[in-house]
Design a protein around this motif. Sequence first.
Motif, PDB file in Angstrom:
ATOM      1  N   ARG A 103       0.824  -1.213   0.000  1.00  0.00           N
ATOM      2  CA  ARG A 103       0.000   0.000   0.000  1.00  0.00           C
ATOM      3  C   ARG A 103       0.860   1.266   0.000  1.00  0.00           C
ATOM      4  O   ARG A 103       0.467   2.284  -0.558  1.00  0.00           O
ATOM      5  N   ASP A 124       1.514   1.437  -3.753  1.00  0.00           N
ATOM      6  CA  ASP A 124       0.353   1.638  -4.625  1.00  0.00           C
ATOM      7  C   ASP A 124      -0.457   2.875  -4.269  1.00  0.00           C
ATOM      8  O   ASP A 124      -0.951   3.571  -5.162  1.00  0.00           O
ATOM      9  N   ASP A 125      -0.606   3.159  -2.983  1.00  0.00           N
ATOM     10  CA  ASP A 125      -1.488   4.248  -2.559  1.00  0.00           C
ATOM     11  C   ASP A 125      -0.747   5.564  -2.288  1.00  0.00           C
ATOM     12  O   ASP A 125      -1.351   6.637  -2.388  1.00  0.00           O
ATOM     13  N   TYR A 126       0.520   5.476  -1.939  1.00  0.00           N
ATOM     14  CA  TYR A 126       1.245   6.685  -1.528  1.00  0.00           C
ATOM     15  C   TYR A 126       2.478   6.979  -2.381  1.00  0.00           C
ATOM     16  O   TYR A 126       3.148   7.992  -2.165  1.00  0.00           O
ATOM     17  N   ASP A 127       2.792   6.113  -3.326  1.00  0.00           N
ATOM     18  CA  ASP A 127       3.920   6.334  -4.239  1.00  0.00           C
ATOM     19  C   ASP A 127       5.213   6.581  -3.475  1.00  0.00           C
ATOM     20  O   ASP A 127       5.990   7.496  -3.784  1.00  0.00           O
ATOM     21  N   LEU A 145      -1.898   3.682   7.447  1.00  0.00           N
ATOM     22  CA  LEU A 145      -1.952   2.264   7.123  1.00  0.00           C
ATOM     23  C   LEU A 145      -2.002   1.406   8.380  1.00  0.00           C
ATOM     24  O   LEU A 145      -2.673   0.368   8.407  1.00  0.00           O
ATOM     25  N   ARG A 157      -5.495   1.131   9.476  1.00  0.00           N
ATOM     26  CA  ARG A 157      -6.202   0.124   8.685  1.00  0.00           C
ATOM     27  C   ARG A 157      -5.884  -1.286   9.178  1.00  0.00           C
ATOM     28  O   ARG A 157      -6.766  -2.143   9.261  1.00  0.00           O
ATOM     29  N   SER A 165      -7.710  -7.790   2.841  1.00  0.00           N
ATOM     30  CA  SER A 165      -6.850  -7.709   1.669  1.00  0.00           C
ATOM     31  C   SER A 165      -6.293  -9.069   1.305  1.00  0.00           C
ATOM     32  O   SER A 165      -6.185  -9.437   0.131  1.00  0.00           O
TER      33      SER A 165
END
Length: 444
Positions: free
Chosen positions: A384, A387-390, A427, A430, A439
């Motif tokens: 993540r 993918d989500d935060y580069d 994260l 989460r 996930s």
Amino acid sequence: MGTTTGDIKFGRAFGEKHFMFKPGYITGSYGAYPRQVRDALRSVQDEIQAAPDGFVRFVYPERLKVVRHLLADFLRADVDEVVIVPNATIGLNAVLRNLVFKPGDRVAYVKGIYGAIEKTVDYLAETTPVASVCIEFDLIADDDEKLLRCFRSTLDRYKNQVKVAIFDTVMSMPGLRMPFERLAQTCKDYGVLSVIDAAHGIGLIDLDLRSLEADFLVTNCHKWLFVPHTCAVLYVARRNQHLMRSSIPTSHGFQPLPDIVREKQYISAYEASESTNPFVYQFEYTGTIDNGPPLCVPSALEFRKTVCGGERHVRDYCQLLARDGEALAVKLFGTEALRISESKRVAFANVRLPLQFSSKVDDGTLSCIPIADAGLVLNLLLRRLRDDYDTFVNIAFVSGSLWARFSAMIYLELEDFEYGATALKALCTRVSEGDYRVSHDEAA
């Protein structure tokens, strides 16, 4: 973040000017190389493709001599004790697989060494008479003095059995400087061969190999010296070069034993090499590879000297940034940093993530995560982040907790640490809500 000297100011703007990260990407794990070195790499690749055969056979060995001289000077080593290998793992394998073991021999290693090297030791235990012994060391709770006591205690316990000991200059996870000089001296005192993994070494800390007097050492140039993958230095003290019977893979430079030579006749243009000794000759040409990265060493060293203002300026900035970034992450997480003295600090920030693990399921609640699920949690966090935060931050499960290792470098500044820590905090929330299970189920 601050000016290091004169007009040289490191940080995000410096990174945008000199490095090649895509817009919005923030790296917080491993190193990179600047545009200047990229241009040198492309120039070498163009030169190779203009006349490949002649370059590989005649030009590359001469250029490699220049590179070896530069690296030997940088590491304060004799040039004929230094050769180039693709990476630290290959270099260490070349050392360990060349050593001849007999029943009763042992390989000792400090707990926490790089996973591939620990598995290399396991492989040797499977395929040779050697046995392994792990020197227990808790990176979170133990200090240098306890490590040295355990190290000596192990060598005493297996007196005259330990043939080789493996340890790091800088442990990878968490990232901290090890007392490798004292460990190397202890090996000398006990007559044990020292094999030092300095993957995190050159460009990160000072290395003086003449003073260190280690038996074997390998260090990656592509992590922190701004050299492209793949390029590492393998150092073998002259007194041990007779132990290195073959490069990996075995090359044209290999010299079979006399009883084998008598039955064959070797005729090869590679035999005409002017290398100064058999050890250097073996590692000069081990097969067709990308010859570009090692030949970028001069450009990388020039960049560090002229653009960055020299080694001291690079390291001072990175260590200060790591210390300040660590304090910021601790405040955001509400946890703790790795308790180490300033003498052990390098350009890494080590912070415990705000997640609790337990060997027991906590009455069906999610306040504690089963240790068995640590791998699932780790996988979600790393994926993540990308993918989500580069971005990317190295994370590992150590001593019952997940620890993040943020890497400081001249193309980063404090705001980048804040970004990475904020992403990890979100994260972790989460994960605490059980998202890692969802996930995993979806992926399955």
